[in-house]
Design an enzyme around this catalytic site. Sequence first.
Site, PDB file in Angstrom:
ATOM      1  N   HIS A 168     -34.185-104.663  76.557  1.00 47.66           N
ATOM      2  CA  HIS A 168     -33.383-103.453  76.354  1.00 47.66           C
ATOM      3  C   HIS A 168     -31.891-103.773  76.266  1.00 47.66           C
ATOM      4  O   HIS A 168     -31.059-102.872  76.397  1.00 47.66           O
ATOM      5  CB  HIS A 168     -33.617-102.470  77.501  1.00 47.66           C
ATOM      6  CG  HIS A 168     -35.045-102.142  77.746  1.00 47.66           C
ATOM      7  ND1 HIS A 168     -35.856-101.599  76.759  1.00 47.66           N
ATOM      8  CD2 HIS A 168     -35.827-102.297  78.837  1.00 47.66           C
ATOM      9  CE1 HIS A 168     -37.069-101.411  77.257  1.00 47.66           C
ATOM     10  NE2 HIS A 168     -37.089-101.838  78.509  1.00 47.66           N
TER      11      HIS A 168
ATOM     12  N   ASP B 263     -41.258-100.013  87.992  1.00 43.49           N
ATOM     13  CA  ASP B 263     -39.897-100.068  88.532  1.00 43.49           C
ATOM     14  C   ASP B 263     -39.797 -99.285  89.835  1.00 43.49           C
ATOM     15  O   ASP B 263     -39.222 -99.766  90.825  1.00 43.49           O
ATOM     16  CB  ASP B 263     -38.900 -99.487  87.515  1.00 43.49           C
ATOM     17  CG  ASP B 263     -38.702-100.380  86.297  1.00 43.49           C
ATOM     18  OD1 ASP B 263     -39.396-101.408  86.190  1.00 43.49           O
ATOM     19  OD2 ASP B 263     -37.864-100.027  85.451  1.00 43.49           O
TER      20      ASP B 263
ATOM     21  N   HIS C 103     -40.300 -98.652  75.221  1.00 42.05           N
ATOM     22  CA  HIS C 103     -41.244 -99.763  75.181  1.00 42.05           C
ATOM     23  C   HIS C 103     -42.242 -99.580  74.033  1.00 42.05           C
ATOM     24  O   HIS C 103     -43.261-100.262  73.976  1.00 42.05           O
ATOM     25  CB  HIS C 103     -42.030 -99.859  76.486  1.00 42.05           C
ATOM     26  CG  HIS C 103     -41.184 -99.868  77.706  1.00 42.05           C
ATOM     27  ND1 HIS C 103     -40.890 -98.719  78.409  1.00 42.05           N
ATOM     28  CD2 HIS C 103     -40.548-100.876  78.335  1.00 42.05           C
ATOM     29  CE1 HIS C 103     -40.107 -99.028  79.435  1.00 42.05           C
ATOM     30  NE2 HIS C 103     -39.882-100.321  79.406  1.00 42.05           N
TER      31      HIS C 103
END
Length: 333
Positions: free
Chosen positions: A56, A109, A218
């Site tokens: 990213h 995450d 993603h």
Amino acid sequence: MKKLINEPGAVVDEMLDGMVAAHPELRRLDGTNVLVRGDAPVDGKVAIVSGGGSGHEPTHAGYLGEGMLDGAAAGEVFTSPTADQLNEMIQATDSGAGVLCVVKNYEGDVMNFDTAAEMAGMEDVEVEQVVVNDDVAVEDSLYTSGRRGVAGTIFVHKCAGAKAAQGADLGEVKAVAENVIDNVRTMGMALTSCITPEKGEPTFDLGDDEIELGIGIHGEPGTERADIMSADEITEHLTENVLDDLDLDEGEEVVTMVNGMGGTPLSELYIVNRKLQSMLDERGIETWDAWVGDYMTSLDMMGCSVSVLRVDDELKELLAAPAKTPALTVTEE
């Protein structure tokens, strides 16, 4: 697959080494994929840390530096960093004033940051967390419960980082971060898929005459697959969804972001911004500042996202505050 890499499994390691070589004001924690400010921990200051899967860029380590992040952990491509590495980052950046973790809402995450916060807490580090969920496209996706955290996260880094730099305590810094999260919305789209180094082929298939609306960073499925549309039509779709969710009143002030997904020419992002600003003008919404560029990408995906942040006087002050990072510099006027 054509990529400027050596071995697919070495991409993250070699990228981080190259980044530190280009930016000696950063340092890498030994044996980890964690980068921190060279002067971390900064005495008496609340630390702001973040992290997530690689791919990213410039997120996350591109925002390390004065006025933004103190630490950034890089997982493998599109894979969360481990809890052990997140814990090392938290402890390495804590000056005793506490640490705020800025987490994008992806299950890996969130889980790993939760575990890391518990581990750091056992070492008497005061840790608070905020979870960014600015994507209006879908409520649940492949990797999330609830909305995804996407490009609006950069506004959280900027405002929380500026508040910490002012000497605010951990509770005050967290409150600013939550204010941004409450007032920012994003929606993205893709003209093409991205290609991960390990897989070596597109993560999803799009026909030559198709686009994906509501895409995740993603390559997660969006809200719909549509025939190719003009830039104005795409911008209208993204912006209307963002504005409907944000429920802005005439006369309110905003900061906008047209974010490239990694493979989109800057000229095309400016075309999107042209229509975005026109739509805001028609609604009587005042643009206080407009950001255009690659802030949170998806490798080589062609596409963009539109973010709108409602701002008050405090957020304007924090967005205008000085910052010096590899990917974003703000100087005092």
